[in-house]
Write a protein that holds these residues in place. Structure first.
Motif, PDB file in Angstrom:
ATOM      1  N   THR A 235       0.705  -1.577  -0.393  1.00 22.62           N
ATOM      2  CA  THR A 235       0.326  -0.290   0.043  1.00 22.62           C
ATOM      3  C   THR A 235       0.926   1.258   0.032  1.00 22.62           C
ATOM      4  O   THR A 235       0.704   1.820  -0.875  1.00 22.62           O
ATOM      5  CB  THR A 235      -1.268  -0.273   1.406  1.00 22.62           C
ATOM      6  N   ILE A 239       1.612   3.880  -3.475  1.00 25.19           N
ATOM      7  CA  ILE A 239       1.006   5.643  -2.573  1.00 25.19           C
ATOM      8  C   ILE A 239       1.711   6.193  -3.808  1.00 25.19           C
ATOM      9  O   ILE A 239       1.961   7.324  -4.061  1.00 25.19           O
ATOM     10  CB  ILE A 239       1.191   5.092  -1.359  1.00 25.19           C
ATOM     11  N   TYR A 289      -4.854   8.777  -8.589  1.00 21.73           N
ATOM     12  CA  TYR A 289      -4.533   8.109  -7.401  1.00 21.73           C
ATOM     13  C   TYR A 289      -3.722   9.109  -7.461  1.00 21.73           C
ATOM     14  O   TYR A 289      -3.567   9.636  -6.223  1.00 21.73           O
ATOM     15  CB  TYR A 289      -4.364   6.824  -7.543  1.00 21.73           C
ATOM     16  N   VAL A 293      -3.450  11.291  -3.589  1.00 18.28           N
ATOM     17  CA  VAL A 293      -2.836  11.296  -2.111  1.00 18.28           C
ATOM     18  C   VAL A 293      -1.871  12.582  -1.981  1.00 18.28           C
ATOM     19  O   VAL A 293      -1.212  12.671  -0.832  1.00 18.28           O
ATOM     20  CB  VAL A 293      -1.794   9.623  -2.303  1.00 18.28           C
ATOM     21  N   ARG A 298      -5.962  14.749   2.046  1.00 17.82           N
ATOM     22  CA  ARG A 298      -5.455  13.564   1.847  1.00 17.82           C
ATOM     23  C   ARG A 298      -3.827  12.848   2.054  1.00 17.82           C
ATOM     24  O   ARG A 298      -2.723  12.285   2.697  1.00 17.82           O
ATOM     25  CB  ARG A 298      -4.958  12.676   0.415  1.00 17.82           C
ATOM     26  N   ASP A 301      -2.895  11.942   5.647  1.00 15.89           N
ATOM     27  CA  ASP A 301      -3.482  10.471   6.296  1.00 15.89           C
ATOM     28  C   ASP A 301      -2.599   9.709   5.149  1.00 15.89           C
ATOM     29  O   ASP A 301      -2.597   8.333   5.188  1.00 15.89           O
ATOM     30  CB  ASP A 301      -4.895  10.630   5.973  1.00 15.89           C
ATOM     31  N   CYS A 302      -2.545  10.678   4.029  1.00 17.65           N
ATOM     32  CA  CYS A 302      -1.343   9.712   2.348  1.00 17.65           C
ATOM     33  C   CYS A 302      -0.065   9.152   2.218  1.00 17.65           C
ATOM     34  O   CYS A 302       0.376   8.349   2.690  1.00 17.65           O
ATOM     35  CB  CYS A 302      -1.845   8.908   1.677  1.00 17.65           C
ATOM     36  N   TYR A 303       0.190  10.110   1.978  1.00 22.27           N
ATOM     37  CA  TYR A 303       1.379  10.249   1.367  1.00 22.27           C
ATOM     38  C   TYR A 303       2.900  10.376   2.361  1.00 22.27           C
ATOM     39  O   TYR A 303       3.642   9.580   2.831  1.00 22.27           O
ATOM     40  CB  TYR A 303       1.549  11.588   0.193  1.00 22.27           C
ATOM     41  N   ALA A 306       2.840   7.429   4.168  1.00 25.83           N
ATOM     42  CA  ALA A 306       3.684   6.084   3.089  1.00 25.83           C
ATOM     43  C   ALA A 306       4.735   6.240   3.307  1.00 25.83           C
ATOM     44  O   ALA A 306       6.223   5.176   3.394  1.00 25.83           O
ATOM     45  CB  ALA A 306       2.946   6.621   2.084  1.00 25.83           C
TER      46      ALA A 306
END
Length: 396
Positions: A235, A239, A289, A293, A298, A301-303, A306
């Motif tokens: 995941t 990302i 997508y 991210v 976002r 919380d995402c990039y 990651a």
């Protein structure tokens, strides 16, 4: 099957995938967006090979920007319905069309292709081979690697192309590296990763267990361990890979670079129509997508998360490889793929990347050989090649 997007020399012994630049040869990365592009220079890896007398046979087909499973969605070489899928570079080696091939491993496609064709591919430690002259998508994880029929062939080419390059800001400082297939691996220990084995088909499991028995026969200790970081690592890498690809392909807009639509009334339509016509569905999905991210709502919380996971995974793999010399895993979930609808590609690639994501995420080496994969710690290519060569001795 068709190997080459561009044939250069019938006497050539090395194939180069179409995301790696060769001076004056069309370089499209399998995309309509770059149709007709001819670079003014060759990639550093290609230059080093040519200086040592290795002739380049041609540019092999790749899936658009290397984002698919093994190259099935090239704009110039689409797979037919129900056709078995193969990677052009790996199959060229398997069919003795060339002795070696250079491919960019960004999301495991080169390792999968090697497995399907029954050849070997080494994705080396990040920074050991110059990325100068690669049509870049995910710069923090992509790496030029070598495909050959055996480990000796890989070691031969790696010894030529590896080493510091001042033109590449990600290049490690060492000017050269030694690649052996006869390193001292007495007392070597290899770990089978249970979680990845459980995701594979029965015939893939049989290949892994059979390979493990071959290693045991050669005196290698093989144990099965639990290591439940691969889903999280996958995941995180997807990302980062999508975010970096989104950023890197933003230059292809029909104005600065890339295909320009003939149909537009204003600058907005020029951008939209050029990119709509120039990119395929999978590339567009990755861009969307990646944009998501990286968005303000976002990003944290995402990039950003990651990036933190990348460090956690690196530390965990380092800890495990302080006990074991290599991890033995499947390369993918099945032993063959057939052509499928591109609208299913994003999920298919995501699912299969769980087997290959860690070396791209943290920059460690991995070799696809004898239908299995061996992962090692940073700069342990000689150890991996030497262990892999044990598997080549079957029947000797």
């Amino acid at each position: 099957m068709k190997y080459y997007a561009t044939m250069l020399n019938e006497k050539g012994v090395v194939a180069v995938d179409d995301t790696i630049l060769v001076k004056d040869a069309p370089s499209t990365a399998g995309s309509r967006m770059l149709e007709g592009f001819k670079p003014l220079f060759s990639a550093e890896a290609v230059k080093r090979l040519e200086e040592k007398g290795y002739l380049v046979a041609g540019k092999t087909h790749v899936g658009e920007f290397g984002l698919d499973l093994v190259g099935e969605f090239s704009y110039y070489n689409k797979a037919n319905e129900s056709e078995k899928l193969y990677g052009a570079a790996a199959q060229a080696v398997a069919d003795n069309n060339v002795k070696y091939a250079l491919s960019v491993d960004m999301n495991g496609s080169a390792r999968r292709a090697a497995m399907l064709s029954g050849v070997s591919f080494l994705k080396p430690t990040y920074g050991t081979v110059s990325r100068y002259g690669v049509i870049s998508c995910a710069a923090s994880g992509e790496q030029i690697g070598v495909c050959a029929k055996d480990c000796d062939g890989i070691a031969e080419i790696m010894s030529v192309i590896a080493g510091n390059d001042t033109k590449d800001g990600t290049s490690l400082k060492d000017t050269s590296y030694e690649y052996k297939t006869d390193a001292d691996i007495k007392g070597a220990k290899v770990a089978i990763v249970k979680e990845l084995l459980d995701k594979a088909s029965d015939d893939v499991k049989e290949s892994v267990y059979a390979y493990a028995e071959e290693l045991k026969d050669q005196g290698v200790t093989v144990e099965e361990i639990s290591l439940d970081i691969f889903d999280t690592a996958n995941t995180a890498w997807q990302i980062l890979m999508c975010a970096e690809t989104c950023n890197n392909v933003s230059r292809y807009d029909g104005v600065k670079f890339g295909h320009r639509s003939d149909t537009y009334k204003n600058i907005d339509e020029l951008y939209v129509n050029s990119r709509t016509e120039g990119f395929n569905f999978l590339t567009k999905a990755v861009i969307l997508y990646g944009s998501d991210v990286l968005s303000k709502n976002r990003y944290a919380d995402c990039y950003d998360k990651a990036l933190r996971i990348r460090r956690v995974v690196a530390d965990k793999i380092k800890e495990v490889l302080s006990t074991y010399d290599a991890l033995l895993t499947p390369v993918c979930s099945k032993t063959e793929y057939v052509a499928y609808d591109i609208k299913d590609a994003f999920k298919k690639v995501y699912d299969e990347s769980v087997f290959t994501c860690v070396p791209n995420l943290i920059g460690t080496p991995a070799i696809s050989t004898n239908k299995v994969q061996l992962m090692g710690a940073h700069l342990t290519e000689s150890k991996l090649l030497s262990i892999a060569k044990l598997g080549e001795r079957k029947g000797e």
